[in-house]
Design an enzyme around this catalytic site. Structure first.
Site, PDB file in Angstrom:
ATOM      1  CG  ASP A   7      -1.832   1.090   1.146  1.00 57.36           C
ATOM      2  OD1 ASP A   7      -2.273   1.665   0.145  1.00 57.36           O
ATOM      3  OD2 ASP A   7      -2.371   1.676   2.461  1.00 57.36           O
ATOM      4  CD  GLU A  68      -4.725   1.440  -2.668  1.00 59.62           C
ATOM      5  OE1 GLU A  68      -4.600   2.849  -2.752  1.00 59.62           O
ATOM      6  OE2 GLU A  68      -4.943   0.761  -1.692  1.00 59.62           O
ATOM      7  CG  ASP A 141      -0.702   3.365   5.965  1.00 57.97           C
ATOM      8  OD1 ASP A 141      -1.062   4.134   5.001  1.00 57.97           O
ATOM      9  OD2 ASP A 141      -0.815   4.026   7.084  1.00 57.97           O
TER      10      ASP A 141
END
Length: 172
Positions: A7, A68, A141
């Site tokens: 992420d 992501e 996160d």
């Protein structure tokens, strides 16, 4: 399949590693966050992200890397830092010959919770449930990276097989 998911971010870059197969129970291998000091220049921060991700790759030996997909928001600085950290993760994976997949936030939310508009609390609750954890990984996160890894285990392999089949069919 073992997936290392990222992420991306410059201040906090979530990293999660999940192992499993579609239709089978998943296992969390590792989870954490790569942090960089905000008082460093961007090039130094990216170098720290790269060094930490290389250590994660060494320790966990993933079969694939999921990242992501960066999407544009109103804050251009945030988008740029996220995109730069994302690129570093891609380079680390490419250096090792690992396949890289990008998943959108809505795709991750839909895969993990069944709702592409789920909020962070819903996604985190499903991560805990799916991985049979006793508590939600912190900060968010880290939990987001695990959700991304789950998504790739469940959807990434099928997508890769479909893309390969389409490529074979297109050859003369």
């Amino acid at each position: 399949m073992r997936v290392l998911a990222v992420d991306p971010g410059l201040t906090r870059c979530g990293v999660g590693v999940v192992e499993g197969a579609p239709g089978r129970p998943l296992t969390m291998v590792a989870v954490g966050v790569v942090r960089t000091p905000t008082d460093l220049t961007i090039d130094r921060r990216l170098l720290l992200v790269e060094a930490e991700l290389e250590q994660w790759l060494d320790r966990t030996s993933p079969d694939a890397v999921a990242i992501e997909r960066v999407f544009s928001q109103h804050n251009v600085r945030t988008v740029m830092g996220t995109a730069q950290a994302s690129a570093v993760a891609m380079v680390c994976a490419a250096r090792r010959g690992l396949p890289v997949a990008l998943h959108t936030p809505s795709e991750v939310k839909a895969a993990v919770s069944g709702n592409g508009r789920a909020d962070k609390a819903q996604v985190a609750a499903m991560v805990v449930r799916l991985l049979r954890l006793t508590e939600t990984p912190k900060p968010a996160d880290a939990s987001d990276a695990l959700a991304l890894a789950i998504t790739h285990v469940w959807r990434g392999a099928a997508t890769s097989r479909l893309e390969a089949a389409v490529a074979r069919a297109a050859r003369p």
